[in-house]
Every structure is written in C-alpha cells, then in structure tokens.
Design an enzyme around this catalytic site. Structure first.
Site, mmCIF file in Angstrom:
data_model
loop_
_atom_site.group_PDB
_atom_site.id
_atom_site.type_symbol
_atom_site.label_atom_id
_atom_site.label_comp_id
_atom_site.label_asym_id
_atom_site.label_seq_id
_atom_site.Cartn_x
_atom_site.Cartn_y
_atom_site.Cartn_z
ATOM 1 C CD GLU A 1 -2.746 5.624 6.929
ATOM 2 O OE1 GLU A 1 -2.762 5.714 5.684
ATOM 3 O OE2 GLU A 1 -1.771 5.198 7.560
ATOM 4 N N GLY B 1 2.368 2.317 10.739
ATOM 5 C CA GLY B 1 3.307 3.433 10.574
ATOM 6 C C GLY B 1 4.008 3.847 11.860
ATOM 7 C CD GLU C 1 -3.486 -2.615 7.523
ATOM 8 O OE1 GLU C 1 -2.370 -2.899 7.085
ATOM 9 O OE2 GLU C 1 -4.037 -1.533 7.304
ATOM 10 C CG HIS D 1 -5.806 1.919 5.402
ATOM 11 N ND1 HIS D 1 -5.315 2.837 6.290
ATOM 12 C CD2 HIS D 1 -4.787 1.060 5.128
ATOM 13 C CE1 HIS D 1 -4.047 2.558 6.540
ATOM 14 N NE2 HIS D 1 -3.703 1.485 5.845
ATOM 15 C CB SER E 1 5.294 -1.599 11.945
ATOM 16 O OG SER E 1 4.797 -0.298 12.202
ATOM 17 C CG ASN F 1 -1.691 1.263 1.422
ATOM 18 O OD1 ASN F 1 -1.840 2.034 0.480
ATOM 19 N ND2 ASN F 1 -2.215 1.491 2.622
ATOM 20 C CE LYS G 1 0.471 3.511 4.829
ATOM 21 N NZ LYS G 1 0.205 3.636 6.239
HETATM 22 C C1 PEP Z 1 -0.797 0.165 5.943
HETATM 23 O O1 PEP Z 1 -0.773 1.303 5.480
HETATM 24 O O2 PEP Z 1 -1.733 -0.588 5.669
HETATM 25 C C2 PEP Z 1 0.309 -0.255 6.814
HETATM 26 C C3 PEP Z 1 0.261 -1.435 7.349
HETATM 27 O O3 PEP Z 1 1.336 0.650 6.991
HETATM 28 P P1 PEP Z 1 2.784 0.356 7.645
HETATM 29 O O4 PEP Z 1 3.276 -0.935 7.056
HETATM 30 O O5 PEP Z 1 3.601 1.521 7.255
HETATM 31 O O6 PEP Z 1 2.582 0.225 9.119
#
Ligand code: PEP
Length: 259
Positions: free
Chosen positions: A97, A186, A180, A95, A222, A9, A11
């Site tokens: 976000e 992040g 998630e 998601h 992460s 992803n 973003k």
């Molecule tokens: C994500 O954006 O779905 C995500 C898991 O981000 P990150 O790997 O940066 O934590």
C-alpha cells in the site's frame, strides 16, 4: 528452530480509545504462555498507549512506516528515533500500500504519488532502522499482472536484493521478511499454502547463508483463523502478517493460536 511470529497490521484504523480497548481484549485472549511471538503495529498516534498497555506482556509494538532522515523539514514524517521514543521495536517497510501499487488499478494516478515507495526508499528506511537498532519487517510481493506474466520469482528476487543492498548479513539476525502477494491483500483471496511455501522458500534462498536459517519469513494476504494453520504448517512459513483480521481481537487470537 525459528519461533513462529504473528504480526498485526492495523493500517489506518482505530482511534487511541479504540486501540486501548482492542489491546485489552488481545491481552486477555492471546495466551501469555504460548511460545508464539506477537507484534502489533497500530497507527503512529497509538504507539505510546499500546506500548504502555503491553508493558508486562510478551506482545511487542511495531510501526507501519518510517522516514529515513534523522530530523528536519520533512512535514508529516516520523524518524526512527521517534519510533524508539514511542516504544516501537519493529517497523514495517515496503508494504504494497506504500509502494503505490494497490493492485495497480484501484486508485487514480493522482493519488498514487502519495504512496511512492520504491526499492531504493525501502533500502534507505531499512538502513535508518538498523542504525537505531529497530527491526525491519520487509514486505515483498507481486501484483496479479506480474504473476500472470510469470514474473513472480524475478519480482521477489529484485525486491529482496534492492532492499538489502549494502546491508551486512550480521545486521540481519532480527530481520523479518513478509511475502505479501499484492492480489491477496485485503481481497479475501489467499495464496495456496503450497505456493506460499514455495515463495517463502525462494525468499529464504535469497538471503545470505549466515542468516538464512534465522530470519523469519511470514506470509501475508487475507490470513484468517480458518486458513492460518494450513499456511503456518509449511516449513518455510514462520507465521503471518495479518491486516484486516488483526482488528478483531477474537479472530486475531485464534490466528495466534494456529501458529
Ligand atoms: C496487510 O495489510 O499486510 C495484509 C496482509 O492485509 P490483509 O490481511 O487484510 O489482507
């Protein structure tokens, strides 16, 4: 036996030129013979270009969001038919976000309104995607506050059941669900492999028995090359949804190799 899957992803990162360079490196580094499925979700504007560059590879293209209406006065929105037209076959929905959570405290209330995804809008988006034969990648996960107050399992169960409201199990064979935890996205803070396994198994148990063993359940939050293999070894973790680390083709290919 479910095939492992790694989803990148991106973003809101990469111009079209940067995207093309990253994809060229990915194609070079990700082993074409590996039996791991790979999907890259770039920003909307790069989907066509990325699709074109991936044409003769096993890597597929996804989008990061969609709007549920077919067309009309919805400024700034993108419909499922537009995603198909651009070459996407998967789409992330729900998601954190987009759910307006961002760890709940990171952004001001006035900005939160721009990211007001709810379980109901997630459900509308999934129905619209399925109508257009696009495969949803449904994200679910709890905030740190919810975890600390012992609500993790209830939050996950509610997000799954509301997202899948009135969806026929037979439509779900190509579904992907990503666990998630919001506090891990992040932040560099990863969920332990044992806890990721426990929640991914819980997610699987919430699915209809007809598709329970077919739907791929990923872990996201992460994920890096250094922690991926421990996470992906778990029997109910079918791969990862990777944010930050997917922007570096070398790191991303090592994560794919771990799967
Ligand atoms: C994500 O954006 O779905 C995500 C898991 O981000 P990150 O790997 O940066 O934590």
């Amino acid at each position: 036996m479910r095939t492992k899957l790694v989803v990148g992803n991106w973003k809101m990162n990469m111009t079209t030129i940067q995207a093309a360079a990253a994809i060229e490196s990915c194609v070079r580094l990700v082993d074409a013979k590996s039996n791991v499925d790979v999907i890259i979700c770039p920003p909307y504007l790069s989907i066509c270009k990325v699709r074109e560059l991936l044409r003769n590879t096993h890597i597929k293209v996804g989008a990061q969001d969609v709007f549920w209406e077919e067309s009309g006065a919805y400024t700034g929105k993108i419909s499922p038919a537009m995603l198909t037209d651009a070459g996407a076959t998967y789409c992330i929905v729900g998601h954190s976000e987009m759910r307006g959570r961002f760890g709940a405290t990171d952004i001001s209330q006035s900005t939160l309104g721009y990211f007001s995804e709810s379980d109901q809008t997630v459900n509308l988006k999934i129905k619209a995607l399925l109508f257009h034969s696009l495969n949803p990648i449904l994200c679910v996960g709890e905030t740190m506050e919810e975890r600390e107050s012992g609500k993790t399992d209830d939050v996950i169960r509610t997000q799954i059941s509301e997202a899948l409201n009135q969806i026929e199990p037979a439509e779900m064979f190509f579904f992907v669900v990503a666990y998630e935890p919001v506090w891990a996205i992040g932040t560099g803070q990863t969920c332990s492999a044992a806890e990721a396994e426990r929640v991914c198994a819980l997610i699987r148990s919430c699915l209809d028995p007809i598709v329970r063993e077919d739907v791929r359940v990923l872990y996201g939050g992460s994920v890096k090359a250094s922690n991926a293999s421990e996470l992906f070894k778990q029997p109910n973790v079918d791969g990862g949804l990777v944010g930050g680390a997917s922007l570096d083709p070398g790191e991303f290919s090592r994560i794919v190799m771990s799967a």
